[in-house]
Design an enzyme around this catalytic site. Structure first.
Site, PDB file in Angstrom:
ATOM      1  CD1 TRP A 127      43.319  34.633  32.358  1.00 39.08           C
ATOM      2  CD2 TRP A 127      45.413  34.744  33.176  1.00 39.08           C
ATOM      3  NE1 TRP A 127      43.262  35.221  33.597  1.00 39.08           N
ATOM      4  CE2 TRP A 127      44.532  35.306  34.120  1.00 39.08           C
ATOM      5  CE3 TRP A 127      46.774  34.705  33.474  1.00 39.08           C
ATOM      6  CZ2 TRP A 127      44.972  35.827  35.330  1.00 39.08           C
ATOM      7  CZ3 TRP A 127      47.204  35.212  34.673  1.00 39.08           C
ATOM      8  CH2 TRP A 127      46.309  35.765  35.596  1.00 39.08           C
ATOM      9  CG  ASP A 207      49.905  29.883  34.434  1.00 35.63           C
ATOM     10  OD1 ASP A 207      49.744  29.475  35.592  1.00 35.63           O
ATOM     11  OD2 ASP A 207      49.254  30.845  33.955  1.00 35.63           O
ATOM     12  CE  LYS A 242      41.489  30.056  38.880  1.00 38.80           C
ATOM     13  NZ  LYS A 242      40.835  31.147  38.295  1.00 38.80           N
TER      14      LYS A 242
HETATM   15  C1  LMR Z   1      39.895  33.575  34.772  1.00 34.62           C
HETATM   16  O1  LMR Z   1      40.566  33.475  33.735  1.00 34.62           O
HETATM   17  O2  LMR Z   1      38.685  33.790  34.757  1.00 34.62           O
HETATM   18  C2  LMR Z   1      40.575  33.407  36.101  1.00 34.62           C
HETATM   19  O3  LMR Z   1      41.895  33.017  35.925  1.00 34.62           O
HETATM   20  C3  LMR Z   1      40.419  34.576  36.987  1.00 34.62           C
HETATM   21  C4  LMR Z   1      41.298  35.725  36.612  1.00 34.62           C
HETATM   22  O4  LMR Z   1      42.052  36.196  37.478  1.00 34.62           O
HETATM   23  O5  LMR Z   1      41.247  36.191  35.461  1.00 34.62           O
END
Ligand code: LMR
Length: 393
Positions: A127, A207, A242
């Site tokens: 992420w 996480d 989520k």
């Molecule tokens: C995503 O990866 O789309 C979600 O976790 C929202 C975000 O805050 O990036």
């Protein structure tokens, strides 16, 4: 002084929300930010949350401050769902509420740094905000490959990263529904990871942002439970954004597991002072609604049913993509084996741009798609657009 500041580009993922909303094409497809959508493309408030909110409005007697730890009924109510039979003995674990999963990740990494961590091992891609948080905390990111070319998790890369790590290192792992690849560790791989970590001074930071969107609430907790059973110290960052659909209400929790009650008290006193300096106290409303659901059997059952139908719809879309088998030059079969909302397509930045400009298909520049943005109604349109863009190179 402010005139010296250099402009920063907006967060690419969050910028997609505005670009998509501004696009007038009626058949546009949003595969960008990680938000669940129904077969009608909507992101409704959970019915269980509506019930809990109604009760909250009727019964809440005060909005006076709670303290940096937030609503401990909420924090403790999640414990059996996250930790189950791996819940540590009394005193070895404590938690606090945080502003969303991001607040929890931030707090976990800031606490690791306060405890002496200087480097954080992390599978990539990850992420994008993970790397931003590490950079902001001045923690060195030591990357290793998360997914192997055959579509499974790259265990060799993780083994080697852990073998080369030592004192002062932490490892940041996704508990389930890996963002962005959808490639999760199998239960056997988690058992091995737990064993490797129990024999190592590396601090595990997990996480867990998508529990219940992969194989189920219990199944998706396998990794966090295996590591918690094996290791004397673990930090866990949790999100209800989520699995309770509370995105903008920012509902998260942080848990610290340590060797004994005294160490837990010291860790939590540090976490409380970091929280106080960062956000003082977490927002209450969403956490209070989750607490009411967890305290009430009927509301809990309603929430679990809603979560199960989200999971089933995601699995249905994944199966339909896998059945289509390919689109132009893209093999769609791995999407059928992956978990959660995300998967990566082997497309270039130019192809991502063309999908957006020419076909109204919005996805992250990395090629990540949110499969929950697809429906049985628009999947053929998506596959045709992907084929058009990839067949022409
Ligand atoms: C995503 O990866 O789309 C979600 O976790 C929202 C975000 O805050 O990036």
């Amino acid at each position: 002084m402010l005139n010296r500041l250099e402009a920063q580009s907006p967060d690419a993922l969050l910028a997609l929300i505005k670009l998509f909303n501004a696009d007038p094409r009626p058949d546009k497809i949003d595969l960008g930010v990680g938000v669940y959508r129904t077969a009608d493309g909507a992101t409704p408030v959970f019915a269980a949350i509506k019930d809990a909110e109604a009760r909250l409005v009727a019964e809440q007697a005060s909005k006076s401050y709670l303290g940096p730890e937030g609503d401990m009924g909420f924090v403790n109510g999640l414990v059996p769902h996250i930790f189950g039979d791996a819940t540590p003995a009394a005193g070895r674990m404590d938690g606090m509420q945080t502003p969303g999963g991001t607040g929890a990740v931030r707090l976990a990494l800031a606490l690791a740094k306060a405890a002496g961590a200087t480097r954080v091992l992390m599978g990539t891609p990850s992420w994008p905000n993970h790397a931003q948080i590490l950079a902001d905390l001045d923690l060195e990111l030591v990357g290793f490959s998360h997914a192997a070319s055959d579509g499974s998790a790259d265990m060799a890369a993780l083994r080697s990263a852990l073998a080369n790590a030592g004192e002062g290192d932490a490892v940041l792992l996704h508990g389930c529904c890996h963002n962005p690849t959808g490639v999760d560790y199998t239960h056997a791989e988690w058992d091995e990871i737990a064993q490797l970590l129990s024999d190592s001074p590396v601090l595990p930071v997990i996480d867990l942002a998508y529990q219940g969107l992969g194989d189920g609430m219990e199944e998706d907790a396998y990794g966090v439970r295996a590591v918690t059973k094996a290791c004397s110290e673990v930090l866990v960052a949790y999100s209800c954004d989520k699995n309770f659909g509370l995105y903008r209400d920012r509902v998260g929790a942080f848990y610290a597991i340590t060797g004994d009650a005294e160490a837990t008290k010291r860790a939590m006193s540090n976490a409380a002072s970091l929280a106080r300096a960062n956000w003082s106290m977490p927002p209450d409303h969403g956490g209070a609604a989750v607490r009411l659901i967890l305290e009430d059997a009927a509301m809990s059952a309603k929430w679990q049913d809603e979560l199960a139908s989200m999971r089933a719809r995601i699995a249905e879309v994944r199966a339909a993509l896998a059945a289509a088998s390919n689109a132009g030059g893209v093999n769609l079969e791995p999407l059928g084996r992956q978990k959660g909302m995300f998967g990566m397509l082997p497309v270039s930045k130019e192809q991502v741009q063309r999908l957006r400009d020419e076909h109204g298909v919005y996805m992250a520049g990395s090629g990540r798609i949110n499969v929950a943005g697809l429906t049985l109604g628009n999947i053929e349109q998506f596959i045709a657009a992907l084929a058009a863009v990839t067949a022409e190179g």
